[in-house]
Design a protein around this motif. Sequence first.
Motif, PDB file in Angstrom:
ATOM      1  N   SER A 193       0.725  -1.107  -0.013  1.00  0.00           N
ATOM      2  CA  SER A 193       0.105   0.025  -0.007  1.00  0.00           C
ATOM      3  C   SER A 193       0.738   1.256  -0.037  1.00  0.00           C
ATOM      4  O   SER A 193       1.917   1.443   0.715  1.00  0.00           O
ATOM      5  N   THR A 194       0.516   2.237  -0.762  1.00  0.00           N
ATOM      6  CA  THR A 194       1.234   3.494  -0.692  1.00  0.00           C
ATOM      7  C   THR A 194       0.694   4.317   0.210  1.00  0.00           C
ATOM      8  O   THR A 194      -0.367   4.325   0.615  1.00  0.00           O
ATOM      9  N   PRO A 195       1.599   5.312   0.796  1.00  0.00           N
ATOM     10  CA  PRO A 195       1.094   6.019   1.703  1.00  0.00           C
ATOM     11  C   PRO A 195       0.476   7.332   1.245  1.00  0.00           C
ATOM     12  O   PRO A 195       0.145   7.608   0.057  1.00  0.00           O
ATOM     13  N   GLY A 196      -0.151   8.323   2.135  1.00  0.00           N
ATOM     14  CA  GLY A 196      -1.041   9.557   1.702  1.00  0.00           C
ATOM     15  C   GLY A 196      -2.453   8.821   1.091  1.00  0.00           C
ATOM     16  O   GLY A 196      -2.878   9.972   0.424  1.00  0.00           O
ATOM     17  N   GLN A 197      -2.858   8.115   1.287  1.00  0.00           N
ATOM     18  CA  GLN A 197      -3.964   7.902   0.706  1.00  0.00           C
ATOM     19  C   GLN A 197      -5.613   8.424   1.600  1.00  0.00           C
ATOM     20  O   GLN A 197      -5.287   8.450   2.736  1.00  0.00           O
ATOM     21  N   GLN A 198      -6.650   8.579   0.978  1.00  0.00           N
ATOM     22  CA  GLN A 198      -7.742   9.089   1.710  1.00  0.00           C
ATOM     23  C   GLN A 198      -8.446   8.029   2.391  1.00  0.00           C
ATOM     24  O   GLN A 198      -8.318   6.773   1.918  1.00  0.00           O
ATOM     25  N   PRO A 199      -9.030   8.240   3.573  1.00  0.00           N
ATOM     26  CA  PRO A 199      -9.937   7.363   4.119  1.00  0.00           C
ATOM     27  C   PRO A 199     -10.829   6.691   3.269  1.00  0.00           C
ATOM     28  O   PRO A 199     -11.215   6.999   2.334  1.00  0.00           O
ATOM     29  N   ARG A 200     -11.078   5.275   3.603  1.00  0.00           N
ATOM     30  CA  ARG A 200     -11.737   4.202   2.887  1.00  0.00           C
ATOM     31  C   ARG A 200     -13.400   4.894   3.015  1.00  0.00           C
ATOM     32  O   ARG A 200     -13.878   5.203   4.169  1.00  0.00           O
ATOM     33  N   THR A 211       7.409   9.854  -9.259  1.00  0.00           N
ATOM     34  CA  THR A 211       8.144  10.332  -8.212  1.00  0.00           C
ATOM     35  C   THR A 211       8.025   9.395  -7.013  1.00  0.00           C
ATOM     36  O   THR A 211       9.238   9.209  -6.497  1.00  0.00           O
ATOM     37  N   TYR A 212       7.004   8.726  -6.585  1.00  0.00           N
ATOM     38  CA  TYR A 212       6.806   7.795  -5.628  1.00  0.00           C
ATOM     39  C   TYR A 212       7.743   6.661  -5.820  1.00  0.00           C
ATOM     40  O   TYR A 212       8.339   6.311  -4.816  1.00  0.00           O
ATOM     41  N   LEU A 213       7.968   6.013  -6.934  1.00  0.00           N
ATOM     42  CA  LEU A 213       8.895   5.044  -7.189  1.00  0.00           C
ATOM     43  C   LEU A 213      10.358   5.496  -7.160  1.00  0.00           C
ATOM     44  O   LEU A 213      11.064   4.692  -6.741  1.00  0.00           O
ATOM     45  N   ALA A 214      10.590   6.575  -7.669  1.00  0.00           N
ATOM     46  CA  ALA A 214      12.108   7.064  -7.467  1.00  0.00           C
ATOM     47  C   ALA A 214      12.437   7.349  -5.967  1.00  0.00           C
ATOM     48  O   ALA A 214      13.343   6.948  -5.588  1.00  0.00           O
ATOM     49  N   THR A 215      11.325   7.653  -5.146  1.00  0.00           N
ATOM     50  CA  THR A 215      11.799   7.652  -3.706  1.00  0.00           C
ATOM     51  C   THR A 215      11.905   6.466  -3.082  1.00  0.00           C
ATOM     52  O   THR A 215      12.572   6.422  -2.367  1.00  0.00           O
ATOM     53  N   GLU A 216      11.198   5.634  -3.714  1.00  0.00           N
ATOM     54  CA  GLU A 216      11.281   4.143  -3.116  1.00  0.00           C
ATOM     55  C   GLU A 216      12.826   3.579  -3.540  1.00  0.00           C
ATOM     56  O   GLU A 216      13.492   2.989  -2.643  1.00  0.00           O
ATOM     57  N   THR A 217      13.209   3.847  -4.682  1.00  0.00           N
ATOM     58  CA  THR A 217      14.491   3.666  -4.918  1.00  0.00           C
ATOM     59  C   THR A 217      15.641   4.119  -4.245  1.00  0.00           C
ATOM     60  O   THR A 217      16.560   3.631  -3.720  1.00  0.00           O
ATOM     61  N   ALA A 218      15.303   5.513  -3.799  1.00  0.00           N
ATOM     62  CA  ALA A 218      16.498   6.240  -2.779  1.00  0.00           C
ATOM     63  C   ALA A 218      16.438   5.744  -1.619  1.00  0.00           C
ATOM     64  O   ALA A 218      17.254   5.459  -0.997  1.00  0.00           O
ATOM     65  N   ALA A 219      15.297   5.201  -1.272  1.00  0.00           N
ATOM     66  CA  ALA A 219      15.061   4.719   0.046  1.00  0.00           C
ATOM     67  C   ALA A 219      15.903   3.154   0.157  1.00  0.00           C
ATOM     68  O   ALA A 219      16.516   2.911   1.413  1.00  0.00           O
ATOM     69  N   ARG A 220      15.970   2.436  -0.857  1.00  0.00           N
ATOM     70  CA  ARG A 220      16.552   1.144  -0.874  1.00  0.00           C
ATOM     71  C   ARG A 220      18.138   1.334  -1.118  1.00  0.00           C
ATOM     72  O   ARG A 220      18.854   0.574  -0.647  1.00  0.00           O
ATOM     73  N   SER A 221      18.619   2.521  -1.805  1.00  0.00           N
ATOM     74  CA  SER A 221      19.844   2.790  -1.750  1.00  0.00           C
ATOM     75  C   SER A 221      20.586   3.392  -0.587  1.00  0.00           C
ATOM     76  O   SER A 221      21.736   2.914  -0.347  1.00  0.00           O
TER      77      SER A 221
END
Length: 317
Positions: free
Chosen positions: A10-17, A108-118
């Motif tokens: 699940s990605t962050p920043g989602q609106q309530p269900r 942008t989100y997938l680039a952030t995930e890559t930076a976090a893994r690196s």
Amino acid sequence: MAKPGYGKRSTPGQQPRTRDDFALLPTRERYVAGFVDHLPDGAAMSIKHLAKQLPLYGQQAISTALNALSVAGHLRRVRCAVGSGDETRWAFRTFWSRTARDNEWWTTYLATETAARSAAPAERPAASAPPAPAPVAVPQHRTAPEPTSPAPATTPAARTAPPTAPPAASSPAYLALAELGRKDIRLALSADDCTALEPHAAKWLARGVTTDYLTAALTAGLPAQVDCPPRFVRRRLTDKIPPQLPDEPTPPNTPAPRLLMECTDCGRPGQPEALPDGLCRPCRATHSPGNHPSPDPTEIAAVKAHMTNLRDLLKAP
């Protein structure tokens, strides 16, 4: 559930269900999206697993629905390398967002995930020791002092004598030499002998050998009688010292591999910016409404020839 490291993320920043999260989607896509949204992180997201859990639709219908959800901005499929060296394997994950996102957000989100893994994991600060509890005053009962004999006078030398310092910890080289006599009585060394030979043994340990290796090298192949153990051990420490190996070259800092997005339809890998809507170019052209692929010229010629033969047959008496 999928294997550890795979499945839904699940990605962050989602609106309530809410009940109207997928109201704009068609019935089938809305049904699949509602089911996927309630799955926990780590759940299997393959078409085969989803088709087993959703009896209303088969695998082909589930595949088409996932493609539509990818175009609507709710999911992206990625693959990432896990482990290093010969243990490297590919983990396949599906990032899910209840809130529809555009292509720029996903990139942008997938680039952030890559930076976090690196990035290297930050070192955790050492836990500070809890403060020592304050001393508790214990009340003492007052009693009458007992008669005692006068204390002997303390000499100035006794008052100024410093406390005895604790013995310093012995080095691994010293302990290895001290253990020789226990391994073989022919190499029994005194404390002075161990102190004198300690620098020679320390050179062995500085070259990367262990104390067990040092002991085995000094006790192997002993003669029947050793007249002078200190001189014998010194000679072996000098003659049998292991070679100095060169330092291993430091491998270059290779960046961690980026997350590779997969085409939701055919699974072709690529960078996020090269797969808008989560689809590669051929699949996007196939699934785009009103955008049909141009027919093959060979097929056109074959159809014309077939129509001509049919006309000739109809004209024949």
